[in-house]
Design a protein around this motif. Structure first.
Motif, PDB file in Angstrom:
ATOM      1  N   GLY A 110      -0.977   7.858   4.710  1.00  5.80           N
ATOM      2  CA  GLY A 110      -2.031   8.716   5.267  1.00  5.80           C
ATOM      3  C   GLY A 110      -3.122   7.851   5.876  1.00  5.80           C
ATOM      4  N   ALA A 111      -4.259   8.496   6.194  1.00  5.27           N
ATOM      5  CA  ALA A 111      -5.331   7.772   6.874  1.00  5.27           C
ATOM      6  C   ALA A 111      -5.791   6.541   6.086  1.00  5.27           C
ATOM      7  CB  ALA A 111      -6.506   8.712   7.100  1.00  5.27           C
ATOM      8  N   THR A 112      -5.946   6.676   4.759  1.00  4.85           N
ATOM      9  CA  THR A 112      -6.460   5.557   3.957  1.00  4.85           C
ATOM     10  C   THR A 112      -5.527   4.352   4.038  1.00  4.85           C
ATOM     11  OG1 THR A 112      -7.405   7.168   2.453  1.00  4.85           O
ATOM     12  CG2 THR A 112      -7.264   4.930   1.641  1.00  4.85           C
ATOM     13  N   GLY A 113      -4.232   4.589   3.817  1.00  3.68           N
ATOM     14  CA  GLY A 113      -3.263   3.491   3.835  1.00  3.68           C
ATOM     15  C   GLY A 113      -3.190   2.814   5.191  1.00  3.68           C
ATOM     16  N   VAL A 114      -3.163   3.629   6.249  1.00  2.51           N
ATOM     17  CA  VAL A 114      -3.037   3.081   7.610  1.00  2.51           C
ATOM     18  C   VAL A 114      -4.291   2.267   7.963  1.00  2.51           C
ATOM     19  CG1 VAL A 114      -2.948   3.739  10.052  1.00  2.51           C
ATOM     20  CG2 VAL A 114      -1.463   4.880   8.408  1.00  2.51           C
TER      21      VAL A 114
ATOM     22  N   ILE B  39       0.865  -1.190   0.000  1.00  6.26           N
ATOM     23  CA  ILE B  39       0.000   0.000   0.000  1.00  6.26           C
ATOM     24  C   ILE B  39       0.895   1.231   0.000  1.00  6.26           C
ATOM     25  CG2 ILE B  39      -1.796   1.240   1.291  1.00  6.26           C
ATOM     26  CD1 ILE B  39      -2.459  -1.555   2.570  1.00  6.26           C
ATOM     27  N   VAL B  40       0.725   2.073  -0.996  1.00  8.60           N
ATOM     28  CA  VAL B  40       1.562   3.275  -1.080  1.00  8.60           C
ATOM     29  C   VAL B  40       0.792   4.456  -0.496  1.00  8.60           C
ATOM     30  CG1 VAL B  40       2.934   4.761  -2.578  1.00  8.60           C
ATOM     31  CG2 VAL B  40       2.553   2.361  -3.208  1.00  8.60           C
ATOM     32  N   GLY B  41       1.399   5.104   0.484  1.00 11.46           N
ATOM     33  CA  GLY B  41       0.757   6.265   1.108  1.00 11.46           C
ATOM     34  C   GLY B  41       0.422   5.968   2.554  1.00 11.46           C
TER      35      GLY B  41
ATOM     36  N   VAL C 188       1.591  -7.527   4.557  1.00  8.37           N
ATOM     37  CA  VAL C 188       1.202  -6.172   4.150  1.00  8.37           C
ATOM     38  C   VAL C 188       2.374  -5.215   4.365  1.00  8.37           C
ATOM     39  CG1 VAL C 188      -0.402  -4.252   4.527  1.00  8.37           C
ATOM     40  CG2 VAL C 188      -1.214  -6.602   4.772  1.00  8.37           C
ATOM     41  N   THR C 189       2.719  -4.479   3.306  1.00 11.74           N
ATOM     42  CA  THR C 189       3.773  -3.473   3.436  1.00 11.74           C
ATOM     43  C   THR C 189       3.151  -2.101   3.192  1.00 11.74           C
ATOM     44  OG1 THR C 189       5.299  -5.072   2.475  1.00 11.74           O
ATOM     45  CG2 THR C 189       6.084  -2.809   2.641  1.00 11.74           C
TER      46      THR C 189
END
Ligand SMILES: Cc1cc2nc3c(=O)[nH]c(=O)nc-3n(C[C@H](O)[C@H](O)[C@H](O)COP(=O)(O)OP(=O)(O)OC[C@H]3O[C@@H](n4cnc5c(N)ncnc54)[C@H](O)[C@@H]3O)c2cc1C
Length: 430
Positions: free
Chosen positions: A175-179, A171-173, A207-208
């Motif tokens: 921010g809230a969405t990625g976390v 998952i790149v990013g 998961v990375t």
């Protein structure tokens, strides 16, 4: 009768059209038209839960047509492609059927006041291979695509490859969405176990979470990033900071330092922009990421009859900071925009918009919720965690539901949700 057109029925636009419909449409004081490219509304912050199947949107999706009927506004399906300011018209693209055949030609809708609330989309910053190989979490359709791919991988492990294999998700990013997505994935695996995927455990999930900056959740206080990093690492997510992705290919992500992060599924959630067709649309002023520049009354800088709210608006506060693209900003802007449209119709002075940051909360699935609350009572930022934080996190969605459905219907929807948790499986498995 004056015509008020709202383009985009999302977190801000649907709340605004509903209120305008109830207050002005019902009394025939104005005609309200909501335009959206979809037939149903889903609150965007729920998308990561839909992507992993821990939420079935059947319960929460709102049919625009039925909602419009019940709240005295009109709904028009269509994608805005242009604004003809001279003739005060919104131009909609032709509507295509599932086979891509046009069944409604391009149309125009007249307006006296126009509100643009069409949100934002993921920004891949032109990074090579991202469009072709990564999934963006911008719509329910994309969330479904992710879920189907995830289910297929799990099915393969269960049926063919056996326990030695695993699913690698990058998952790149940070921010809230990625976390939130990283945590939700681990939570979902536990649930999958109950529904016949008994060969699958969290050991099968790699998961990375990749972040170019020094820490995840860069927009939030350091204490929140540390708590989220700790929690994610504890549940098995690999958090890679200071890692810049320069390209994506079928096998994984490639970093500036020459490393390849191999992955079966890749999600891009690193920043937002407004779609490119919005750049200087109708001669309006836009910024680098195509947001419409608005004044303190939420009117676009070059046209008092056109307002912009939510993610697609650039609002610069007195301290020079931009209002962040969040559901709470869209909610607050919708309320002020409503007042200002009513005042414009009545020839009264307009209100100035002030962004109130009530804090940010990050849901780490069922493991925890971390974040900060801001406000007069807390005199700055108050770090909160755990059950209390979870309750406040959920309340943001409840506020949206109350704005759209009213108090009684929201209570009934919550009750229906509780019943469904008992009647239906906890995961969407198809
Ligand atoms: C996975 C995820 C998690 C998030 N979590 C949080 C969170 O926890 N807290 C928070 O505050 N924010 C969160 N956000 C951000 C939040 O969802 C947005 O800031 C908010 O939805 C913006 O509201 P909006 O009304 O501007 O746009 P949206 O809610 O995005 O609505 C835009 C609407 O416009 C329609 N539309 C788009 N283009 C057109 C067109 N050309 N013609 C007609 N209609 C069009 C779309 O179909 C959509 O209905 C999250 C976002 C994502 C993606």
């Amino acid at each position: 009768m004056k015509k008020i057109v709202v383009v985009g029925g999302g977190a801000g636009g649907l709340e605004l059209a509903t209120k305008l419909g109830r207050k002005l449409g019902r009394k025939k004081k104005a005609q309200i038209i909501l335009v959206d490219r979809n037939t149903t509304h889903l609150w965007k912050p729920l998308l990561h839960e839909i992507a992993v199947g821990t939420m079935d949107e059947g319960n929460d999706a709102v049919s625009y047509r039925a909602h419009a009927y019940g709240n005295s506004f009109h709904f028009r399906i269509g994608s805005m492609i242009d604004i003809d300011r001279e003739n005060r018209q919104v131009v909609l693209a032709p509507v295509l059927d599932e086979e891509g055949v046009e069944f409604i030609p391009s149309t125009r809708i007249d307006y006296d006041y126009l509100v643009i609330a069409l949100g934002s989309m993921s920004n891949d910053f032109g990074t090579e291979g991202v469009k072709d190989h990564c999934i963006f979490l911008d719509s329910a359709k994309q969330a479904h695509r992710f879920r189907n791919k995830l289910l297929n991988r799990f099915l393969r492990i269960q049926r063919v490859q056996g326990e030695s294999d695993h699913v690698r998700i990058a998952i790149v990013g940070g921010g809230a969405t990625g976390v939130e997505l990283s945590a939700e994935l681990h939570h979902a695996v536990k649930e999958f176990h109950h529904y016949g995927f008994n060969a699958i455990t969290n050991d099968h999930l790699h998961v990375t979470l990749v972040e170019a900056g020094e820490r995840i959740l860069p927009a939030l206080p350091e204490r929140i990033s540390s708590a989220a990093t700790r929690e994610l690492t504890h549940i098995g997510v690999q958090v890679k900071t200071n890692t810049m992705i320069t390209s994506a290919s079928a096998t994984g992500l490639h970093t500036k330092d020459g490393e390849t992060i191999e992955a079966d599924l890749m999600v891009w959630a690193a920043g937002i922009k407004v779609p490119d067709f919005m750049a200087n649309i109708g001669g309006l002023e836009t910024n680098r990421i195509n947001q419409l520049k608005v004044n303190e009354k939420l009117q676009t800088s070059r046209d008092d009859h056109i307002f912009a709210i939510g993610d697609c608006a650039e609002f610069i506060q007195e301290d020079g900071k931009r209002v962040p693209p969040r559901a709470q900003s869209a909610h607050q802007m919708a309320a002020v925009c409503y007042d200002n449209i009513v005042s414009s119709l009545n020839g009264k002075p307009l209100k100035t918009y002030h962004y109130h940051d009530h804090g940010s909360l990050i849901s780490l699935a069922n493991y925890s919720t971390v974040g900060s609350l801001m406000g007069n009572l807390t005199r700055g930022s108050l770090f909160i965690e755990g059950r209390m934080a979870r309750l406040v996190y959920i309340s943001l969605y409840r506020m949206h539901q109350v704005a759209v459905h009213g108090l009684i219907k929201t209570g009934l929807l919550m009750f229906a949700g509780k019943i469904n948790r008992w009647l239906r499986p906890r995961l969407k498995l198809h």
